[in-house]
Design an enzyme around this catalytic site. Structure first.
Site, PDB file in Angstrom:
ATOM      1  N   LYS A 174       0.835  -1.223   0.000  1.00  0.00           N
ATOM      2  CA  LYS A 174       0.000   0.000   0.000  1.00  0.00           C
ATOM      3  C   LYS A 174       0.856   1.253   0.000  1.00  0.00           C
ATOM      4  O   LYS A 174       0.621   2.192   0.764  1.00  0.00           O
ATOM      5  CB  LYS A 174      -0.977  -0.010   1.172  1.00  0.00           C
ATOM      6  CG  LYS A 174      -1.924  -1.205   1.154  1.00  0.00           C
ATOM      7  CD  LYS A 174      -3.028  -1.093   2.182  1.00  0.00           C
ATOM      8  CE  LYS A 174      -3.911  -2.309   2.209  1.00  0.00           C
ATOM      9  NZ  LYS A 174      -3.279  -3.530   2.728  1.00  0.00           N
TER      10      LYS A 174
HETATM   11  O1  LIG Z   1      -9.210  -3.183   1.550  1.00  0.00           O
HETATM   12  C1  LIG Z   1      -8.325  -3.927   1.993  1.00  0.00           C
HETATM   13  C2  LIG Z   1      -7.045  -3.954   1.489  1.00  0.00           C
HETATM   14  C3  LIG Z   1      -6.150  -4.844   1.996  1.00  0.00           C
HETATM   15  N1  LIG Z   1      -6.481  -5.692   2.997  1.00  0.00           N
HETATM   16  C4  LIG Z   1      -5.450  -6.666   3.460  1.00  0.00           C
HETATM   17  O2  LIG Z   1      -5.912  -7.985   3.162  1.00  0.00           O
HETATM   18  C5  LIG Z   1      -5.659  -8.857   4.251  1.00  0.00           C
HETATM   19  C6  LIG Z   1      -6.967  -9.347   4.837  1.00  0.00           C
HETATM   20  O3  LIG Z   1      -6.737 -10.250   5.895  1.00  0.00           O
HETATM   21  P1  LIG Z   1      -7.898 -11.188   6.516  1.00  0.00           P
HETATM   22  O4  LIG Z   1      -7.214 -11.892   7.626  1.00  0.00           O
HETATM   23  O5  LIG Z   1      -8.358 -12.119   5.442  1.00  0.00           O
HETATM   24  O6  LIG Z   1      -8.971 -10.280   6.982  1.00  0.00           O
HETATM   25  C7  LIG Z   1      -4.783  -8.086   5.220  1.00  0.00           C
HETATM   26  O7  LIG Z   1      -3.436  -8.314   4.871  1.00  0.00           O
HETATM   27  C8  LIG Z   1      -5.138  -6.634   4.936  1.00  0.00           C
HETATM   28  O8  LIG Z   1      -4.044  -5.770   5.199  1.00  0.00           O
HETATM   29  C9  LIG Z   1      -7.739  -5.672   3.501  1.00  0.00           C
HETATM   30  O9  LIG Z   1      -8.102  -6.427   4.423  1.00  0.00           O
HETATM   31  N2  LIG Z   1      -8.637  -4.780   2.993  1.00  0.00           N
END
Ligand SMILES: O=c1ccn([C@@H]2O[C@H](COP(=O)(O)O)[C@@H](O)[C@H]2O)c(=O)[nH]1
EC number: 4.1.1.23
Length: 274
Positions: free
Chosen positions: A95
């Site tokens: 990001k």
């Molecule tokens: O909008 C967003 C952008 C990035 N993320 C990232 O994805 C994963 C989600 O993790 P989970 O454990 O499946 O919830 C995490 O690395 C976030 O930084 C997001 O969730 N939403």
């Protein structure tokens, strides 16, 4: 092969839209690994080995490595994925977003130091903050568009009175990624599974770019609604689940449990294609 071609090939080969997110948090590690930041590589490598034939992509989130001074372990992990799953593209979730000269350094970090195939970027600083990534031929860049978190709408849901048609900010980002910013077809968009109506809207505005869709699993996004809203034969979607897979068990069977959860999620996504 370009990043988009890699995605298409991995989707075909593994019959999968699932991206396994690698968010290693030592306090959540199972069994004998628990609490040990020196085991980040071992933990992630076991998850990779258990799921490599089930995924369209892997997505390591850089903060989970950097916060533990584990960048060296991330480098080893990237090499490991290349070795055991050369067909699976790697999206580095960083990001980033900064002025052009700094963005050049971030691009080198993602694509040369870590060897990522794609990176996540904040578009907030405008096109000159994105352009340095596009100079890396064949690499991909996913722009944050409508993120999965509840606060995403604070800015992304604001109406832009100064732009023709007065779109919401996230709609404007989608149009830019589909059109004028997408010089060599390298851009994609991040849209949260927690907001399927917005996925549908983004798909209407950006019909051909790949979508990275986090938010199924731990955040409770609806996998079926996600696929129905975003999937097209000719435009890949990459549906990420991190914690629900990595921490499917807190015992020494964590890799087998991760495989079971990844299989269940992958199959659910495939079935939703209809
Ligand atoms: O909008 C967003 C952008 C990035 N993320 C990232 O994805 C994963 C989600 O993790 P989970 O454990 O499946 O919830 C995490 O690395 C976030 O930084 C997001 O969730 N939403």
């Amino acid at each position: 092969m370009t990043f988009i071609e890699q995605l298409r090939a991995a989707e075909r080969q593994n019959r999968s839209l699932l991206c396994v997110g690698l968010d290693p948090e030592p306090t959540r590690f199972p069994g004998r690994l628990k609490g040990d930041a020196n085991k980040i590589y071992d933990f992630c490598a076991r998850i990779v080995d258990a799921t490599a034939d089930l995924v369209i992509a892997f997505k390591p989130q850089i903060a989970y490595f950097a916060s533990h001074r584990a960048e060296g372990q991330l480098e080893r992990l990237m090499e490991h994925i290349r070795r055991v799953a050369p067909q699976v593209p790697i999206i580095l979730d960083a990001k980033r977003g900064d002025i052009g000269s700094t963005a050049e350094q971030y691009a080198l970090e993602a694509f040369e130091r870590y060897g990522a195939d794609a990176v996540t970027l904040s578009p907030f600083m405008g096109f000159d903050s994105v352009a340095p990534y596009l100079k890396h031929e064949g690499k991909g860049a996913f722009l944050l568009c409508r993120t999965s978190n509840p606060g995403g709408a604070d800015l992304q849901g604001q109406r832009l009175a100064s732009v023709e048609g007065e779109p919401l900010l996230y709609e404007h980002v989608a149009r830019l990624a589909q059109g004028p910013w997408n010089l060599n077809g390298q851009l994609g968009l991040v849209v949260g599974a927690t907001y399927p109506a917005e996925i549908e809207r983004v798909r209407a505005l950006a019909p051909t770019v790949p979508l990275l869709i986090p938010g199924v699993g731990a955040q409770g996004g609806d996998a079926v609604a996600t696929v129905r809203a975003g999937w097209r034969e000719d435009a890949p979607i990459v549906v990420n689940s991190s914690r629900a897979i990595c921490y499917a068990s807190d015992g020494d069977d964590f890799a087998e449990a991760a495989r079971r959860e990844a299989t269940r999620t992958r199959d659910g996504l495939e079935a939703a294609k209809g």
